[in-house]
Design a protein around this motif. Sequence first.
Motif, short mmCIF file in Angstrom:
data_model
loop_
_atom_site.label_atom_id
_atom_site.label_comp_id
_atom_site.label_asym_id
_atom_site.label_seq_id
_atom_site.Cartn_x
_atom_site.Cartn_y
_atom_site.Cartn_z
N ALA A 52 5.23 -0.35 43.20
CA ALA A 52 5.42 -1.33 44.26
C ALA A 52 4.07 -1.77 44.80
O ALA A 52 3.25 -0.95 45.20
N GLN A 62 14.39 -7.96 52.12
CA GLN A 62 13.06 -7.74 51.57
C GLN A 62 13.15 -7.25 50.13
O GLN A 62 13.99 -6.42 49.79
N LEU A 63 12.28 -7.80 49.28
CA LEU A 63 12.18 -7.38 47.90
C LEU A 63 10.79 -6.83 47.65
O LEU A 63 9.82 -7.30 48.24
N GLU A 64 10.70 -5.85 46.75
CA GLU A 64 9.40 -5.28 46.40
C GLU A 64 8.84 -6.00 45.18
O GLU A 64 9.55 -6.23 44.20
N LEU A 65 7.57 -6.35 45.23
CA LEU A 65 6.88 -6.91 44.08
C LEU A 65 6.23 -5.76 43.33
O LEU A 65 5.60 -4.89 43.93
N LEU A 66 6.37 -5.78 42.01
CA LEU A 66 5.82 -4.71 41.18
C LEU A 66 4.58 -5.21 40.46
O LEU A 66 4.49 -6.35 40.06
N ASN A 67 3.62 -4.29 40.27
CA ASN A 67 2.43 -4.63 39.51
C ASN A 67 2.65 -4.36 38.03
O ASN A 67 3.77 -4.06 37.60
N ASP A 68 1.59 -4.42 37.23
CA ASP A 68 1.71 -4.25 35.78
C ASP A 68 2.18 -2.85 35.39
O ASP A 68 2.80 -2.67 34.34
N ALA A 128 3.79 -4.92 46.90
CA ALA A 128 3.96 -5.60 48.18
C ALA A 128 5.44 -5.83 48.41
O ALA A 128 6.26 -5.66 47.52
N LYS A 129 5.77 -6.22 49.65
CA LYS A 129 7.14 -6.58 49.99
C LYS A 129 7.16 -8.04 50.43
O LYS A 129 6.25 -8.51 51.09
N VAL A 130 8.23 -8.74 50.03
CA VAL A 130 8.36 -10.17 50.32
C VAL A 130 9.70 -10.39 51.01
O VAL A 130 10.72 -9.85 50.60
#
Length: 75
Positions: A12, A2-8, A14-16
Amino acid sequence: MQLELLNDQGQAAAKVDVPETVFGRAYNEDLVHQIVVAYQANARQGTRAQKDRQQVKHSTKKPFKQRERAAPVPV
């Protein structure tokens, strides 16, 4: 894996789920450099060209080095 998606803001969001076969490898700096250089090279327009002898004909720029076209030395 699982990888974390970061916002601007860098938090964190979301996780993908990603495949382990692609993202589970060790970091290869040489490969990343090669990909970045290729990406930047493909971003260029490629419309620039070097002048050849025909285009340099009426300018004062020498089209070749003097030693490359020198007359043969008699032996």
